[in-house]
Structures are given as C-alpha cells and as structure tokens.
Design a protein around this motif. Structure first.
Motif, PDB file in Angstrom:
ATOM      1  N   GLY A 123     -41.384  -0.155 -49.452  1.00  0.00           N
ATOM      2  CA  GLY A 123     -41.735  -0.454 -50.833  1.00  0.00           C
ATOM      3  C   GLY A 123     -41.709   0.772 -51.717  1.00  0.00           C
ATOM      4  N   TRP A 124     -41.398   1.939 -51.133  1.00  0.00           N
ATOM      5  CA  TRP A 124     -41.396   3.180 -51.913  1.00  0.00           C
ATOM      6  C   TRP A 124     -39.985   3.448 -52.373  1.00  0.00           C
ATOM      7  CZ3 TRP A 124     -39.954   8.504 -50.612  1.00  0.00           C
ATOM      8  CH2 TRP A 124     -40.416   9.423 -51.549  1.00  0.00           C
ATOM      9  N   ASP A 125     -39.750   3.519 -53.665  1.00  0.00           N
ATOM     10  CA  ASP A 125     -38.401   3.570 -54.199  1.00  0.00           C
ATOM     11  C   ASP A 125     -38.010   4.961 -54.684  1.00  0.00           C
ATOM     12  OD1 ASP A 125     -39.090   2.278 -57.543  1.00  0.00           O
ATOM     13  OD2 ASP A 125     -40.047   3.810 -56.327  1.00  0.00           O
ATOM     14  N   ASP A 126     -38.517   6.031 -54.013  1.00  0.00           N
ATOM     15  CA  ASP A 126     -38.120   7.369 -54.404  1.00  0.00           C
ATOM     16  C   ASP A 126     -37.040   7.937 -53.498  1.00  0.00           C
ATOM     17  OD1 ASP A 126     -39.643   7.394 -56.554  1.00  0.00           O
ATOM     18  OD2 ASP A 126     -41.279   8.569 -55.725  1.00  0.00           O
ATOM     19  N   GLY A 127     -36.747   7.265 -52.357  1.00  0.00           N
ATOM     20  CA  GLY A 127     -35.595   7.522 -51.526  1.00  0.00           C
ATOM     21  C   GLY A 127     -35.049   8.922 -51.548  1.00  0.00           C
ATOM     22  N   LYS A 221     -45.776  22.466 -55.589  1.00  0.00           N
ATOM     23  CA  LYS A 221     -45.409  22.526 -54.179  1.00  0.00           C
ATOM     24  C   LYS A 221     -44.059  21.873 -53.916  1.00  0.00           C
ATOM     25  CE  LYS A 221     -48.148  18.434 -53.055  1.00  0.00           C
ATOM     26  NZ  LYS A 221     -46.936  17.582 -52.977  1.00  0.00           N
ATOM     27  N   SER A 222     -43.756  20.768 -54.605  1.00  0.00           N
ATOM     28  CA  SER A 222     -42.457  20.128 -54.406  1.00  0.00           C
ATOM     29  C   SER A 222     -41.326  21.016 -54.929  1.00  0.00           C
ATOM     30  CB  SER A 222     -42.428  18.770 -55.114  1.00  0.00           C
ATOM     31  OG  SER A 222     -43.364  17.884 -54.532  1.00  0.00           O
ATOM     32  N   MET A 223     -41.557  21.717 -56.007  1.00  0.00           N
ATOM     33  CA  MET A 223     -40.558  22.651 -56.515  1.00  0.00           C
ATOM     34  C   MET A 223     -40.359  23.790 -55.524  1.00  0.00           C
ATOM     35  SD  MET A 223     -40.449  24.568 -60.206  1.00  0.00           S
ATOM     36  CE  MET A 223     -40.424  22.969 -61.040  1.00  0.00           C
ATOM     37  N   LEU A 224     -41.433  24.268 -54.922  1.00  0.00           N
ATOM     38  CA  LEU A 224     -41.315  25.297 -53.893  1.00  0.00           C
ATOM     39  C   LEU A 224     -40.577  24.755 -52.681  1.00  0.00           C
ATOM     40  CD1 LEU A 224     -42.088  28.117 -52.812  1.00  0.00           C
ATOM     41  CD2 LEU A 224     -44.216  27.101 -51.980  1.00  0.00           C
ATOM     42  N   PHE A 225     -40.855  23.536 -52.315  1.00  0.00           N
ATOM     43  CA  PHE A 225     -40.159  22.892 -51.202  1.00  0.00           C
ATOM     44  C   PHE A 225     -38.659  22.840 -51.474  1.00  0.00           C
ATOM     45  CE2 PHE A 225     -38.536  19.031 -49.161  1.00  0.00           C
ATOM     46  CZ  PHE A 225     -38.956  19.199 -47.855  1.00  0.00           C
ATOM     47  N   ASN A 226     -38.285  22.415 -52.659  1.00  0.00           N
ATOM     48  CA  ASN A 226     -36.870  22.353 -53.023  1.00  0.00           C
ATOM     49  C   ASN A 226     -36.237  23.732 -53.054  1.00  0.00           C
ATOM     50  OD1 ASN A 226     -37.137  19.586 -53.279  1.00  0.00           O
ATOM     51  ND2 ASN A 226     -37.519  19.665 -55.479  1.00  0.00           N
ATOM     52  N   LEU A 228     -37.035  26.356 -51.249  1.00  0.00           N
ATOM     53  CA  LEU A 228     -36.800  26.810 -49.883  1.00  0.00           C
ATOM     54  C   LEU A 228     -35.624  26.085 -49.250  1.00  0.00           C
ATOM     55  CD1 LEU A 228     -40.469  27.090 -48.544  1.00  0.00           C
ATOM     56  CD2 LEU A 228     -38.892  28.972 -49.014  1.00  0.00           C
ATOM     57  N   ALA A 229     -35.488  24.775 -49.557  1.00  0.00           N
ATOM     58  CA  ALA A 229     -34.388  23.999 -48.995  1.00  0.00           C
ATOM     59  C   ALA A 229     -33.066  24.298 -49.687  1.00  0.00           C
ATOM     60  CB  ALA A 229     -34.696  22.510 -49.083  1.00  0.00           C
ATOM     61  N   GLY A 230     -33.105  24.863 -50.877  1.00  0.00           N
ATOM     62  CA  GLY A 230     -31.880  25.134 -51.609  1.00  0.00           C
ATOM     63  C   GLY A 230     -31.280  23.907 -52.228  1.00  0.00           C
ATOM     64  N   VAL A 231     -32.012  22.821 -52.298  1.00  0.00           N
ATOM     65  CA  VAL A 231     -31.504  21.579 -52.848  1.00  0.00           C
ATOM     66  C   VAL A 231     -32.696  20.749 -53.298  1.00  0.00           C
ATOM     67  CG1 VAL A 231     -31.520  20.438 -50.613  1.00  0.00           C
ATOM     68  CG2 VAL A 231     -30.052  19.545 -52.410  1.00  0.00           C
ATOM     69  N   ALA A 232     -32.506  19.963 -54.356  1.00  0.00           N
ATOM     70  CA  ALA A 232     -33.585  19.130 -54.874  1.00  0.00           C
ATOM     71  C   ALA A 232     -33.782  17.925 -53.974  1.00  0.00           C
ATOM     72  CB  ALA A 232     -33.300  18.689 -56.299  1.00  0.00           C
ATOM     73  N   ILE A 233     -34.672  18.062 -53.021  1.00  0.00           N
ATOM     74  CA  ILE A 233     -34.953  16.982 -52.074  1.00  0.00           C
ATOM     75  C   ILE A 233     -36.174  16.187 -52.516  1.00  0.00           C
ATOM     76  CG2 ILE A 233     -35.644  16.464 -49.714  1.00  0.00           C
ATOM     77  CD1 ILE A 233     -34.018  18.807 -48.783  1.00  0.00           C
ATOM     78  N   SER A 234     -37.240  16.885 -52.846  1.00  0.00           N
ATOM     79  CA  SER A 234     -38.482  16.236 -53.249  1.00  0.00           C
ATOM     80  C   SER A 234     -38.529  16.161 -54.766  1.00  0.00           C
ATOM     81  CB  SER A 234     -39.691  17.016 -52.721  1.00  0.00           C
ATOM     82  OG  SER A 234     -40.879  16.348 -53.023  1.00  0.00           O
ATOM     83  N   THR A 242     -46.556  12.712 -58.069  1.00  0.00           N
ATOM     84  CA  THR A 242     -45.099  12.704 -57.955  1.00  0.00           C
ATOM     85  C   THR A 242     -44.665  12.409 -56.533  1.00  0.00           C
ATOM     86  OG1 THR A 242     -44.972  14.297 -59.748  1.00  0.00           O
ATOM     87  CG2 THR A 242     -43.022  14.034 -58.376  1.00  0.00           C
ATOM     88  N   THR A 243     -45.197  13.155 -55.562  1.00  0.00           N
ATOM     89  CA  THR A 243     -44.852  12.955 -54.157  1.00  0.00           C
ATOM     90  C   THR A 243     -45.738  11.853 -53.585  1.00  0.00           C
ATOM     91  OG1 THR A 243     -44.291  15.287 -53.995  1.00  0.00           O
ATOM     92  CG2 THR A 243     -44.584  14.087 -51.939  1.00  0.00           C
TER      93      THR A 243
END
Length: 690
Positions: A123-127, A221-226, A228-234, A242-243
């Motif tokens: 039911g979570w549509d942030d995929g 934290k989500s911006m920091l996560f992205n 570190l990953a080098g890509v907008a994941i969260s 947001t998360t």
C-alpha cells in the motif's frame, strides 16, 4: 556481471564490450539505449546463420517464462537482485540477448513493482524514488544491470566471533539457563533476545556491515543517504514524514540474508551508482535509511526501534535546530551509550550556519554526548565518531566517506555491536545478580540455628533427666539394703490414681513449634542477607519448604531421647562399692545374730565383738552410699552431657537436612550464576560482583 556507469550514463562491460543500457527516467517507462552492435546483443540463432525465426520464438518463450515467474514471486524475493539485497539490479532468467529486450526488461521491472508508477503487493506508493526525478537528474540515473545466466555468486563467509566474545555469550547462555526457575521471563527477556540475535547474526555474512541512518524529521538523513549512494534513492522533500519505510542500499552482493533479517522487502532494496573508487572504499556496506524516529506515525517509530536493535552500526543525523532534542538524547543516545564504538553522530546542514557557528554547535553537541555517557572517538581512543557536514553542498562528505570506508573495511562492527549488546544486557541484569555484601551462612549462624532447635526439642532438659536417672541407678545399686527396702515399701504404699501419664501441655507444644519457626526465619534471613531480591526470596522459600515437617521430626527425636536405655553404663568402681555395701550388711547381720545367740545362751556373753560388727555395718553402709553418691556425680554429669550432645546433634542434623542443605543449595546456585555473570561482564570467573 558487474558494470560501471560512466558520467554519460552508459553502462559498459568490464571487458569494454558495448551493451544495452537500461535506465529509469522520471515519468517514463524503462527504455533501452544501444551503443553500437555487440555479439552479446544478437540472438543465438543469428550467430548460427538461421533466419532468426527460432530466436524470435525463443524470445517469446523466455518472455512468457519471465512474466510467469514475476507473477509467482512476491516482493520480498521477486528476483535475484532482491535476494542479493538490491531491487534495482534485475537478474532475470534467460539468455542475455533475450533479457536485453524491452518486453523482458519491462517484465522484470513490473516484478519489482516499478512499472507504470505502481507497486505490487503493497500500500506504500513511494517505490523507486529515482523515477520521480526531473529530467535534469540524468547524472543520477539508476542502471539496471542484467547478469548472464548461471553466473555463480560467491557466498560470503559467515561472521566469526573472537574467543572472549564467544566466552561471554556462552556465559550469558549458561546464566539464563540457571536463572529460568528463579527469575521471571521479563527479567531474562532482553538477555534471551541478545543471545538469539547474536546467534542469527553469526550465521549471516561477516563481510558486510549494516549501517542504519537515523534522524529526526527534517534533519536531512535521506539526503545524506542519497549522497552516500550517489543516486537519489530515498525521497526528500518538505512533506512530513517523508520516509515511510526503511530502504536498503547494498554496495556488494551477498547481503540478502542481512536485509531479510531487517524485514525490508525486495522492492525497497537498491544498489548505488558505483565507481572504482567508491566501490573499493565502501565495499561491504549495507546502508539503511530509516523513518523519522520522532514521526507522528506510531508505525514509523516502531520500525525505527525494531531495526536499531538489529543493525551493526548507526549514523545519527542531527541538524542545528534539533541536535539537543530531549527525545533523541533520553530515548536513544543515552540508552545506547555503551554502543559508542558503532555510532556516528553527524551534524548536518552546517551550510546554514554562518562563520564559526558550526564549530560552536559541534562543540556543544560533543558536550551533550559526553553528558549522555557516550565516549567520543577522539585522539585515537575508541568511541563515537562526530562529524559536521552538509549533504546538500557536499561539505564534509569526503571525510564521512573515508571514516565510513575505514569502519566497514575493518569488518568488526558486527562483533562490537554484539559485545555492546551483551554489556547492556549485563547492566540490566546487575540488580538481580550483584550482591550488596558478603553472602552465605557463617559458622556462627549455623551454630545459633542448631542451638535454637536444641532448645526447642529440650536437649538441655533431656540431659539433666539422663543425669538424674544415672544418679538414681547408682543410689539404688550402692545404697544400703534397708534404705532400698524402705523406698520399695514407700512406693508400694503410694496411692494409685489410675490416671495415664499426662502429655506435655498444648501451650508447651505450641511454644516449641514457634521456637522452630522462629529459628527457621532467623537463619533464612541471615542467609538471604545481601542477596538480590529474587535470590533472597528463593532462599527463604527453600527454608520454609524444608521446615514444614521439621517440628514433627524433632518431636520424634525428643520421644526417643526421653526413653532411657535399658542399662546405663557403669564405672569400674561400681562392683567394688556394691561388694562393700554387701559386706556392711553382712557385718550388721552377723552382729545381730551374735547378740541373739548370747541372749538365748547359745554363745558366750561378749558384747564387744557383735556391737563392733553392728557399728561397722550401720555406719559403713551409709558412708559407702554417701561416698558412692559423691563419686557418681562426675559420671552422671558426663552421662547427662553425652545424652544432651546426642540430642543436639540429632536436632542439628535434622535441621541441616531439612533447612540448611536446601538453603545452601540455593546459595550455591547463586554462586554459580554470579560467576557466570562475572564472565558476562568480562570480569572473570573469580571476580567478586557487587
């Protein structure tokens, strides 16, 4: 197969051969971009010189197989990419030339719940947040790499604990086992959870380090996560929260078991955009973006609390506005003070602070962490790493990557986390294992208990009765016959009442029982003195159980002691005194007969000799009796003391078997668990706890 995405977004094989590149673009379906023609792009039938009809049939068959597989699997293990901890890498079954087709790729993406902007089974549509990026975010496209069929993936080595940690875990397991019947389940629940999680973590990969990124609403934290990953994941934005669910990003394969343990489904598993430098520095990292720990949604906070107990390390992201938030410090940082070695505290958004304000805020943050009991890893000392950065501008990100890369490369975070969990469990269990003072029963307490039981059973009175009985026997044996005859006649003339022997009064029996109960309570209190409450209660209960039939057993001892032996022992002078008393009686009889003979004229008149014989008999008999009575006092006293000693020993043995031994068994069990607790704390078996 591992592919490297260059700055233009093209994916190349390690061998340098061109291949199809599949990207996820915001608002669009996955599309294919072809760079040249490579043999791997052609159907197998084309290489064999066929007209391609068989290849088309093979592609249709493979597409049917892939779509059927997609409908049969769920989100948690939808594809090989999900099993490897990354939903962005789709490794569909089938030949490479078939998997490179648009329809097959669309089926693979649909299987992950990413096609047409919809999700399957949730039911979570942030995929996949990357598909919502604007067109200008082409540099952050997520490459979907398709590996060849049958590629063998090396299973990572399981986690190995060192000797001291294994010993501590074994001691904690033994401690829990010995305490199950003495402590309630809630007290041992945390220790049991630590053991279960330590066992589960040991079976999983030791080459990966699971790091959670936690923070409050709006901390970035989500911006920091992205970053570190080098890509907008969260997803990031102003909408709160947001998360909504944890997202996993794995830098290498083989982390599926670790991510499954966290309960993160396959649709929320990603792979970062890797380059040669980043892959080498962060290889083995599994990064988890958590919901806000102060979210208004209860389920979000529950997810945070659950995952924080399972990850190997934590990155706490704070911002200049909420770094001193009481909820963060009291609910999370302070209870996790013992986990400082597996914690990073990152002050984000320093770009918002002018001049030297960032240094002042960072110093104040260190002061607060020190107040929480968190050791800071400064000057090479073990402790938490505190950094200041800006995930938006990239300031300080290099330092975080370097520290995180070194932290992951050591591969010791999981063991340190387990060790810290054991320490925390030991701290929680300290009130039920640490004794406040010297425990156990002293010799003085044992003697006092035996004395109380002896008094209750009447050992002193029994000894005195035995002494009097021995004296009576001595008097009867060594007394004059005339005195013994008089006593016999007196006893015969005594009126008989016809009454039965009167038993001990009821109040005396009640008093004796109360004495026994008081003695048991006293010895139990002394044995339980200084023990933790559960073990003190166990000692008292053991004493009470043993004392239930103790008064009856003591009564039997008293009855047996009241029954005199058939013939008390006699000293060596006893026969001589009996012979001397008989001689005195004989002299009296001879003197009387001599006088009678003179009266009747049978013998010549001579009063001197018979009177002398009679005088010797009359005076000598009582004198011998008195002498025997004086001489019998010491043997009678010894006899009475011996009877008292036997009764005391019998009462003490009965009390020891029924009360002291069960109490000693409880104290011994506590001694064992205390030694195990000392091992759990790392103090050693011989260390004194408390």
């Amino acid at each position: 197969m591992t592919a490297v995405t260059d700055h233009t977004g093209h994916a190349e094989h390690p061998q340098g051969e061109p291949s199809d590149r599949v990207v996820l673009v915001a608002g669009k379906r996955p599309e294919r971009e072809r760079r040249g023609t490579a043999p791997c792009e052609q159907p197998a039938a084309t290489h064999e010189g066929d007209d391609g009809e068989h290849a088309r049939e093979g592609r249709r068959a493979d597409r049917t197989s892939v779509k059927g597989e997609a409908g049969a699997q769920d989100d948690a293990d939808a594809d090989t990419g999900a099993r490897d901890g990354s939903a962005a890498v789709c490794s569909a079954a089938g030949p490479p030339q078939v998997r490179a087709q648009d329809d097959d790729l669309h089926a693979c993406v649909e299987r992950d719940g990413l096609a047409d902007g919809t999700e399957t089974g949730t039911g979570w549509d942030d995929g996949l947040i990357a598909r919502r990026l604007p067109e200008t975010a082409a540099a952050h496209e997520v490459a979907v790499i398709v590996g060849p069929r049958g590629t063998a993936v090396r299973q990572p080595e399981p986690l190995a604990y060192d000797g001291p940690l294994r010993s501590r875990l074994d001691a904690l397991r033994e401690l829990v086992g010995l305490s199950r019947t003495r402590l309630d389940g809630d007290t041992l629940a945390e220790a049991g959870r630590v053991l279960d999680e330590a066992t589960t973590r040991r079976r999983l990969s030791g080459e990966h380090t699971v790091v959670a990124v936690a923070g409050a609403t709006g901390s970035g934290k989500s911006m920091l996560f992205n970053a570190l990953a080098g890509v907008a994941i969260s997803e990031t934005g102003v909408r709160r929260p947001t998360t909504a669910a944890p997202i996993a990003c794995s830098w290498s394969d083989g982390a599926a078991g670790l991510i499954d343990r966290l309960g993160i489904p396959g649709r929320l598993r990603r792979r970062p955009v890797q380059n040669a430098d980043g892959e080498s520095r962060l290889d083995g990292l599994v990064l988890i973006d958590l919901p806000d720990h102060d979210s208004a949604v209860v389920q979000h906070r529950e997810q945070v609390d659950r995952i924080l107990e399972l990850v190997d390390a934590i990155i706490w992201v704070v911002d200049p506005e909420k770094y001193a938030d009481a909820v963060l410090h009291e609910r999370y940082l302070r209870p996790l003070a013992g986990h400082a070695e597996v914690m990073f505290v990152v002050l984000n958004q320093v770009d918002r602070l002018p001049g030297e304000a960032a240094d002042h805020v960072l110093d104040d943050l260190r002061r607060l962490l020190d107040g929480d009991g968190i050791a800071l890893g400064e000057y090479g000392e073990p402790g938490a790493t505190v950094l200041a950065l800006s995930a938006l501008t990239g300031e300080g990100m290099g330092e975080l990557r370097e520290a995180l890369g070194q932290f992951v490369a050591e591969r010791g975070a999981a063991a340190r986390r387990v060790s810290a969990d054991v320490d925390a469990a030991a701290v929680r269990l300290r009130p039920v294992y640490a004794a406040g003072q010297r425990m156990g029963l002293s010799e003085e307490a044992r003697e006092e208990f035996a004395g109380r039981l002896a008094d209750a059973v009447g050992a002193t009175a029994a000894g005195e009765a035995a002494e009097r009985a021995w004296l009576r026997n001595a008097n009867r044996a060594c007394g004059t016959p005339w005195l013994r005859l008089w006593r016999w006649c007196r006893d015969r003339r005594a009126p008989t009442t016809g009454r039965l022997p009167v038993p001990a009064p009821v109040d005396e029996e009640a008093t004796a029982r109360q004495r026994v109960e008081q003695a048991v309570r006293t010895v139990a209190d002394r044995a339980a003195g200084g023990l933790p409450a559960p073990w003190a209660q166990a000692v008292r209960e053991a004493a009470v159980r043993g004392a239930q039939e103790l008064p009856e057993a003591l009564d039997e001892l008293a009855v047996r002691a009241a029954t005199p032996p058939e013939r008390p022992p006699r000293p060596g002078w006893w026969p001589a005194s009996v012979l001397a008393q008989a001689s005195m009686t004989f002299f009296q009889v001879i003197g009387v007969l001599w006088l009678l003979g003179q009266v009747v004229g049978f013998m010549p008149a001579n009063l001197g000799v018979p009177m002398l014989l009679m005088a010797v008999g009359v005076i000598g008999g009582p004198a011998i009796e008195w002498s025997c009575r004086m001489a019998a006092r010491a043997p009678a006293r010894r006899y009475g003391l011996e009877a008292e000693r036997r009764l005391r020993e019998a009462a003490a043995g009965c009390g020891r078997a029924r009360v002291l031994d069960p109490v000693a068994a409880e104290l011994l069990r506590y001694q064992e668990v205390r030694e195990q607790y000392a091992k759990v704390t790392g103090a050693g078996a011989g260390a004194r706890v408390g």
